[in-house]
Scaffold this active site. Structure first.
Site, PDB file in Angstrom:
ATOM      1  N   LEU A  66       0.856  -1.174   0.000  1.00 48.41           N
ATOM      2  CA  LEU A  66       0.000   0.000   0.000  1.00 48.41           C
ATOM      3  C   LEU A  66       0.894   1.225   0.000  1.00 48.41           C
ATOM      4  O   LEU A  66       1.947   1.229   0.641  1.00 48.41           O
ATOM      5  CB  LEU A  66      -0.912   0.036   1.236  1.00 48.41           C
ATOM      6  CG  LEU A  66      -2.036  -1.005   1.339  1.00 48.41           C
ATOM      7  CD1 LEU A  66      -2.780  -0.834   2.665  1.00 48.41           C
ATOM      8  CD2 LEU A  66      -3.002  -0.882   0.174  1.00 48.41           C
ATOM      9  N   ASP A  67       0.443   2.266  -0.697  1.00 49.34           N
ATOM     10  CA  ASP A  67       1.178   3.524  -0.677  1.00 49.34           C
ATOM     11  C   ASP A  67       1.343   4.039   0.749  1.00 49.34           C
ATOM     12  O   ASP A  67       0.533   3.748   1.632  1.00 49.34           O
ATOM     13  CB  ASP A  67       0.421   4.597  -1.477  1.00 49.34           C
ATOM     14  CG  ASP A  67       0.692   4.511  -2.960  1.00 49.34           C
ATOM     15  OD1 ASP A  67       1.559   3.725  -3.361  1.00 49.34           O
ATOM     16  OD2 ASP A  67       0.032   5.247  -3.711  1.00 49.34           O
ATOM     17  N   PHE A  68       2.357   4.846   0.935  1.00 42.72           N
ATOM     18  CA  PHE A  68       2.574   5.560   2.194  1.00 42.72           C
ATOM     19  C   PHE A  68       1.301   6.267   2.650  1.00 42.72           C
ATOM     20  O   PHE A  68       0.925   6.224   3.829  1.00 42.72           O
ATOM     21  CB  PHE A  68       3.718   6.567   1.982  1.00 42.72           C
ATOM     22  CG  PHE A  68       3.871   7.598   3.059  1.00 42.72           C
ATOM     23  CD1 PHE A  68       4.415   7.265   4.288  1.00 42.72           C
ATOM     24  CD2 PHE A  68       3.497   8.918   2.835  1.00 42.72           C
ATOM     25  CE1 PHE A  68       4.571   8.222   5.284  1.00 42.72           C
ATOM     26  CE2 PHE A  68       3.654   9.878   3.819  1.00 42.72           C
ATOM     27  CZ  PHE A  68       4.195   9.529   5.049  1.00 42.72           C
ATOM     28  N   ARG A 177      -5.330   5.746  -8.239  1.00 42.80           N
ATOM     29  CA  ARG A 177      -5.088   7.190  -8.238  1.00 42.80           C
ATOM     30  C   ARG A 177      -5.031   7.733  -9.664  1.00 42.80           C
ATOM     31  O   ARG A 177      -5.585   8.800  -9.971  1.00 42.80           O
ATOM     32  CB  ARG A 177      -3.801   7.491  -7.478  1.00 42.80           C
ATOM     33  CG  ARG A 177      -3.854   7.057  -6.017  1.00 42.80           C
ATOM     34  CD  ARG A 177      -2.486   7.024  -5.369  1.00 42.80           C
ATOM     35  NE  ARG A 177      -1.897   8.352  -5.287  1.00 42.80           N
ATOM     36  CZ  ARG A 177      -0.667   8.586  -4.841  1.00 42.80           C
ATOM     37  NH1 ARG A 177       0.103   7.565  -4.452  1.00 42.80           N
ATOM     38  NH2 ARG A 177      -0.205   9.814  -4.783  1.00 42.80           N
TER      39      ARG A 177
END
Length: 306
Positions: A66-68, A177
């Site tokens: 998962l992204d930051f 995104r």
């Protein structure tokens, strides 16, 4: 919302082979940088020191990324055999994921299938980002599919916003995104792919959350649903006005959906009314892919996938 800390680790699924954690927003999974005083890996080592594997670089085998900035469900394999079984599910595209997001504007259609190929952006100053095919500097675009279902319309800090359920049918870097931005409805708080916002008007986080996860390994069905963070009681800036589709109904459909057939090329959409491409039989695993798998089982890389 409170920032992450060493103590606030939330476990939503636990067995002898797997953990599923509800990752905090603005938290890295792991890092070799000494300046990173808080990571998910450090939280796990603090709460479960007995589960850390000394044979791995970070002590834990994260089954995906998962992204930051993204919060939500993240699966951790507790041994090499479990990691291998999870890897097989990802390789055969039998994993089901669903995300919640707040996106800019009121999405007019109740359901949209976003079909834009995604590649790496080679433009100077943007090489850390992805882009859709046809964008200047787009390299090696690959087919990418996301199903978007509108849950609510409302306002966030006075601006029109839609709450949506996103189901990635492929797994490209930053796919959700990029697809939301390409649709003209960027995710609220996404400073990379969203609209330029004044520093004072920026939300406290990117409004993307990994809500539901299912990994049907041969030994067990790893399934977890995390709490919805996008509620007025938790964020006073969010004010929903119209319910388009109830979230509970969509999640029930996900839970009762059969696990994807490994020969079908991936998970089915939430609604059977939307036709989807069905790729043929997956090609045999190459030696390079096998070597990559063995490396993956022993340690973890840092590239995010959402």
């Amino acid at each position: 919302m409170e920032p992450g800390s060493m103590e606030n680790l939330s476990i939503v699924y636990q067995s002898s082979d797997f953990l599923v954690v509800n990752k905090h927003w603005d938290l890295r999974i792991d890092s070799k940088t000494w300046r990173e005083t808080l990571t998910l890996q450090k939280q796990l080592r603090h709460h479960f020191p007995e589960l850390a594997d000394p044979d791995t670089c970070y002590g834990f085998r994260f089954c995906h990324q998962l992204d930051f900035s993204t919060s939500g469900a993240l699966c951790v394999a507790l041994n090499k055999a479990a990691a291998g079984s999870a890897y097989k599910c990802f390789k055969e595209r039998r994993v089901t994921k669903a995300y919640l997001a707040l996106v800019r504007g009121h999405v007019q259609e109740s359901q949209v299938t976003i079909n834009y190929a995604i590649g790496r952006n080679s433009t100077e100053g943007r090489t850390h980002t992805m882009c859709i095919e046809g964008t200047h500097g787009c390299e090696n675009p690959k087919p990418s599919l996301t199903e978007l279902l509108v849950l609510e319309h409302g306002l966030y800090a006075g601006d029109p916003v839609s709450k949506v359920l996103l189901k990635p049918l492929t797994g490209r870097t930053h796919q959700l995104r990029v697809h939301c931005s390409a649709l003209g409805h960027p995710i609220v708080g996404d400073l990379t792919y969203g609209q330029a916002e004044d520093q004072e008007d920026q939300p406290f986080r990117m409004m993307l959350h990994a809500f539901y996860l299912r990994i049907p390994t041969q030994a067990e069905r790893v399934e977890a649903c995390t709490p919805d963070p996008f509620l007025p009681a938790l964020d006073a800036c969010w004010s929903p006005s119209t319910c388009v589709q109830p979230l509970e109904q969509l999640i029930q459909a996900l839970r009762t959906d059969p696990d994807p057939d490994p020969m079908s090329g991936g998970p089915r959409p939430c609604s059977p009314s939307t036709p989807q491409p069905r790729p043929g039989r997956p090609p045999p695993e190459t030696e390079a892919q096998r070597a990559s798998c063995l490396q993956w089982l022993s340690e973890w890389t840092l590239e995010p996938d959402n």
